[in-house]
Design a protein around this motif. Sequence first.
Motif, PDB file in Angstrom:
ATOM      1  N   VAL A 182     -18.184   9.278  16.390  1.00 18.56           N
ATOM      2  CA  VAL A 182     -16.832   8.864  16.799  1.00 18.56           C
ATOM      3  C   VAL A 182     -16.791   7.343  16.925  1.00 18.56           C
ATOM      4  O   VAL A 182     -15.871   6.683  16.423  1.00 18.56           O
ATOM      5  CB  VAL A 182     -16.428   9.524  18.137  1.00 18.56           C
ATOM      6  CG1 VAL A 182     -15.053   9.023  18.577  1.00 18.56           C
ATOM      7  CG2 VAL A 182     -16.423  11.043  18.019  1.00 18.56           C
ATOM      8  N   LEU A 183     -17.814   6.792  17.574  1.00 17.42           N
ATOM      9  CA  LEU A 183     -17.821   5.335  17.779  1.00 17.42           C
ATOM     10  C   LEU A 183     -17.938   4.589  16.456  1.00 17.42           C
ATOM     11  O   LEU A 183     -17.312   3.545  16.268  1.00 17.42           O
ATOM     12  CB  LEU A 183     -18.962   4.938  18.723  1.00 17.42           C
ATOM     13  CG  LEU A 183     -18.724   5.321  20.188  1.00 17.42           C
ATOM     14  CD1 LEU A 183     -19.942   4.978  21.042  1.00 17.42           C
ATOM     15  CD2 LEU A 183     -17.472   4.629  20.748  1.00 17.42           C
ATOM     16  N   GLU A 184     -18.756   5.126  15.536  1.00 13.03           N
ATOM     17  CA  GLU A 184     -18.885   4.516  14.204  1.00 13.03           C
ATOM     18  C   GLU A 184     -17.505   4.297  13.587  1.00 13.03           C
ATOM     19  O   GLU A 184     -17.227   3.273  12.983  1.00 13.03           O
ATOM     20  CB  GLU A 184     -19.617   5.508  13.292  1.00 13.03           C
ATOM     21  CG  GLU A 184     -20.982   5.103  12.790  1.00 13.03           C
ATOM     22  CD  GLU A 184     -21.649   6.297  12.082  1.00 13.03           C
ATOM     23  OE1 GLU A 184     -22.736   6.663  12.532  1.00 13.03           O
ATOM     24  OE2 GLU A 184     -21.074   6.861  11.118  1.00 13.03           O
ATOM     25  N   ASP A 185     -16.637   5.300  13.732  1.00 13.53           N
ATOM     26  CA  ASP A 185     -15.346   5.266  13.044  1.00 13.53           C
ATOM     27  C   ASP A 185     -14.215   4.697  13.895  1.00 13.53           C
ATOM     28  O   ASP A 185     -13.268   4.128  13.359  1.00 13.53           O
ATOM     29  CB  ASP A 185     -14.934   6.688  12.621  1.00 13.53           C
ATOM     30  CG  ASP A 185     -15.715   7.191  11.417  1.00 13.53           C
ATOM     31  OD1 ASP A 185     -16.734   6.558  11.066  1.00 13.53           O
ATOM     32  OD2 ASP A 185     -15.303   8.208  10.835  1.00 13.53           O
ATOM     33  N   LEU A 186     -14.291   4.881  15.227  1.00 11.30           N
ATOM     34  CA  LEU A 186     -13.090   4.638  16.039  1.00 11.30           C
ATOM     35  C   LEU A 186     -13.283   3.679  17.212  1.00 11.30           C
ATOM     36  O   LEU A 186     -12.343   3.491  17.999  1.00 11.30           O
ATOM     37  CB  LEU A 186     -12.537   5.979  16.560  1.00 11.30           C
ATOM     38  CG  LEU A 186     -12.088   6.980  15.488  1.00 11.30           C
ATOM     39  CD1 LEU A 186     -11.743   8.325  16.120  1.00 11.30           C
ATOM     40  CD2 LEU A 186     -10.896   6.446  14.704  1.00 11.30           C
ATOM     41  N   ALA A 187     -14.454   3.080  17.353  1.00  7.94           N
ATOM     42  CA  ALA A 187     -14.652   2.121  18.450  1.00  7.94           C
ATOM     43  C   ALA A 187     -13.595   1.034  18.353  1.00  7.94           C
ATOM     44  O   ALA A 187     -13.321   0.524  17.265  1.00  7.94           O
ATOM     45  CB  ALA A 187     -16.051   1.514  18.386  1.00  7.94           C
ATOM     46  N   GLY A 188     -12.964   0.702  19.474  1.00  5.80           N
ATOM     47  CA  GLY A 188     -11.935  -0.334  19.483  1.00  5.80           C
ATOM     48  C   GLY A 188     -10.574   0.175  19.051  1.00  5.80           C
ATOM     49  O   GLY A 188      -9.614  -0.599  18.981  1.00  5.80           O
ATOM     50  N   ARG A 189     -10.467   1.466  18.768  1.00  3.39           N
ATOM     51  CA  ARG A 189      -9.181   2.023  18.319  1.00  3.39           C
ATOM     52  C   ARG A 189      -8.676   3.134  19.233  1.00  3.39           C
ATOM     53  O   ARG A 189      -7.580   3.635  19.047  1.00  3.39           O
ATOM     54  CB  ARG A 189      -9.304   2.563  16.889  1.00  3.39           C
ATOM     55  CG  ARG A 189     -10.007   1.602  15.930  1.00  3.39           C
ATOM     56  CD  ARG A 189     -10.037   2.157  14.528  1.00  3.39           C
ATOM     57  NE  ARG A 189      -8.718   2.116  13.962  1.00  3.39           N
ATOM     58  CZ  ARG A 189      -8.201   1.080  13.305  1.00  3.39           C
ATOM     59  NH1 ARG A 189      -8.925  -0.007  13.123  1.00  3.39           N
ATOM     60  NH2 ARG A 189      -6.984   1.110  12.844  1.00  3.39           N
ATOM     61  N   ILE A 190      -9.534   3.561  20.189  1.00  3.53           N
ATOM     62  CA  ILE A 190      -9.139   4.613  21.130  1.00  3.53           C
ATOM     63  C   ILE A 190      -9.420   4.132  22.558  1.00  3.53           C
ATOM     64  O   ILE A 190     -10.192   3.195  22.751  1.00  3.53           O
ATOM     65  CB  ILE A 190      -9.899   5.932  20.860  1.00  3.53           C
ATOM     66  CG1 ILE A 190     -11.418   5.725  20.966  1.00  3.53           C
ATOM     67  CG2 ILE A 190      -9.540   6.473  19.484  1.00  3.53           C
ATOM     68  CD1 ILE A 190     -12.237   6.993  20.757  1.00  3.53           C
ATOM     69  N   ASP A 191      -8.805   4.800  23.551  1.00  7.90           N
ATOM     70  CA  ASP A 191      -8.975   4.344  24.935  1.00  7.90           C
ATOM     71  C   ASP A 191     -10.242   4.892  25.569  1.00  7.90           C
ATOM     72  O   ASP A 191     -10.900   4.207  26.352  1.00  7.90           O
ATOM     73  CB  ASP A 191      -7.754   4.773  25.768  1.00  7.90           C
ATOM     74  CG  ASP A 191      -6.482   4.180  25.207  1.00  7.90           C
ATOM     75  OD1 ASP A 191      -6.367   2.939  25.215  1.00  7.90           O
ATOM     76  OD2 ASP A 191      -5.624   4.942  24.704  1.00  7.90           O
ATOM     77  N   LEU A 192     -10.575   6.124  25.262  1.00  8.65           N
ATOM     78  CA  LEU A 192     -11.688   6.772  25.963  1.00  8.65           C
ATOM     79  C   LEU A 192     -12.379   7.780  25.060  1.00  8.65           C
ATOM     80  O   LEU A 192     -11.729   8.468  24.252  1.00  8.65           O
ATOM     81  CB  LEU A 192     -11.135   7.487  27.213  1.00  8.65           C
ATOM     82  CG  LEU A 192     -12.111   8.268  28.074  1.00  8.65           C
ATOM     83  CD1 LEU A 192     -13.150   7.342  28.706  1.00  8.65           C
ATOM     84  CD2 LEU A 192     -11.357   9.011  29.183  1.00  8.65           C
ATOM     85  N   LEU A 193     -13.702   7.835  25.215  1.00 13.12           N
ATOM     86  CA  LEU A 193     -14.492   8.861  24.518  1.00 13.12           C
ATOM     87  C   LEU A 193     -15.283   9.630  25.561  1.00 13.12           C
ATOM     88  O   LEU A 193     -16.038   9.038  26.338  1.00 13.12           O
ATOM     89  CB  LEU A 193     -15.451   8.177  23.524  1.00 13.12           C
ATOM     90  CG  LEU A 193     -16.636   9.011  23.003  1.00 13.12           C
ATOM     91  CD1 LEU A 193     -16.164  10.235  22.237  1.00 13.12           C
ATOM     92  CD2 LEU A 193     -17.533   8.153  22.102  1.00 13.12           C
ATOM     93  N   LEU A 194     -15.084  10.939  25.594  1.00 12.64           N
ATOM     94  CA  LEU A 194     -15.922  11.793  26.439  1.00 12.64           C
ATOM     95  C   LEU A 194     -17.102  12.226  25.577  1.00 12.64           C
ATOM     96  O   LEU A 194     -16.931  12.953  24.590  1.00 12.64           O
ATOM     97  CB  LEU A 194     -15.139  13.027  26.917  1.00 12.64           C
ATOM     98  CG  LEU A 194     -14.026  12.783  27.936  1.00 12.64           C
ATOM     99  CD1 LEU A 194     -13.270  14.080  28.217  1.00 12.64           C
ATOM    100  CD2 LEU A 194     -14.579  12.186  29.237  1.00 12.64           C
ATOM    101  N   ASP A 195     -18.291  11.743  25.933  1.00 14.84           N
ATOM    102  CA  ASP A 195     -19.488  12.078  25.171  1.00 14.84           C
ATOM    103  C   ASP A 195     -20.120  13.321  25.793  1.00 14.84           C
ATOM    104  O   ASP A 195     -20.751  13.237  26.838  1.00 14.84           O
ATOM    105  CB  ASP A 195     -20.450  10.882  25.210  1.00 14.84           C
ATOM    106  CG  ASP A 195     -21.797  11.202  24.567  1.00 14.84           C
ATOM    107  OD1 ASP A 195     -22.003  12.348  24.110  1.00 14.84           O
ATOM    108  OD2 ASP A 195     -22.652  10.288  24.516  1.00 14.84           O
TER     109      ASP A 195
END
Length: 354
Positions: free
Chosen positions: A166-179
């Motif tokens: 997810v981070l590879e593709d969307l870091a800086g484009r979403i508010d939160l990632l639940l890992d």
Amino acid sequence: MNLSETRSTKVIRVEACTPDPAAIHTAAQVIQNGGLVAFPTETVYGLGANALDADAIRSIYRAKQRPSGDPIIAHIYSLAQLDQLAQHVPPAALAFAEAFWPGPLTLILRRAPEIPAVLAEGMDTIAVRMPAHPVATSLLRTANLPIGAPSANRFTRPSATSADHVLEDLAGRIDLLLDGGPSNIGIESTVLDLTEHPRILRPGGITLDALRAVVPEVTTASRFLGEKELSISPGQMLKHYSPRAQLLLYRGPDSAVLARQAENCADAEAAGQRSGVLALATDELAFPANTLVERLPKDSSLAGVSNALFAAIRTLDSQGCDIILARDFGRSGLGEAIWDRLLRAAEGKVIDVA
Ligand code: TXA
Ligand code: MG
């Protein structure tokens, strides 16, 4: 369309089975406030927003850099939410829901008029799924809203089965990632159209045989005629799931395919190209020394292959492969869904080996 919108992406690690309620509460608030939260489901990670907020749904398209024409699945945690989303819930929907929800099955129904049309790209239908992952379920319950979520990958990239993807593709484009750790099934849900007679639009985590055990009349949309796409469900274009490398898809008896793949790797190497192979753990391999090999565990239902597939493609891609060689792993169980994803990654081209 603004494609350069940036957000600071917070990552919270949660236990997959017993997620911390405080973390879930934080994520639910982001959803309620119109923000974007990536979260694990049992199939792949989803990129979620409030399904009732048209602006929030539009921001999903921007984050994914996804063109329009690709409708989004609404995720729910309770059957009562179906009545809010669908104009009419046919008996077959309840039968499939009872058999497979929570789980990797998405149902296409007629959309209730008050649900934002942008979710379904203006069509009068809606896709609904009740996921089984405890993190997804807790988030849905706490937000108490249907959450619109496509797979949490950038458009045309393989779906994300871990937080790193997810981070590879969307870091800086979403508010939160639940890992919440890796996704278990690894391949997306089966999409089943119930607006007319039951028809599979996308093979996935629930097999045709399992669906037919509930309603024997289920059919499969024939999307491929030879090498050419025949008819497509929205968003199911061929250029999908593609790695940066070119994916070559082989079909034929195992030993003949492996021999041809080894030959093609040697040719590639001679031409200064790097090759990577998606092989089964049980394969006897005779590839040139520089070939990268990702071994996929296989069991009778192919669950091991589906679980590892997208991650393996991403790994070979990130190692700088120019070509990735894959093959038909069989069509039993999850085999149909695996073949569908590989065929898309190969942009519909198959190399038949006698
Ligand atoms: O397992 C999954 O289904 C994952 C997780 C996150 O739930 N989601 C997912 O979403 O794969 P996405 O957007 O990558 O794929 C959803 C597919 C679309 O490509 C489209 O073909 C189909 O579901 N779909 C969605 N809404 C539809 C509709 N109203 N009519 C027909 N097909 C629809
Ligand atoms: Mg997707």
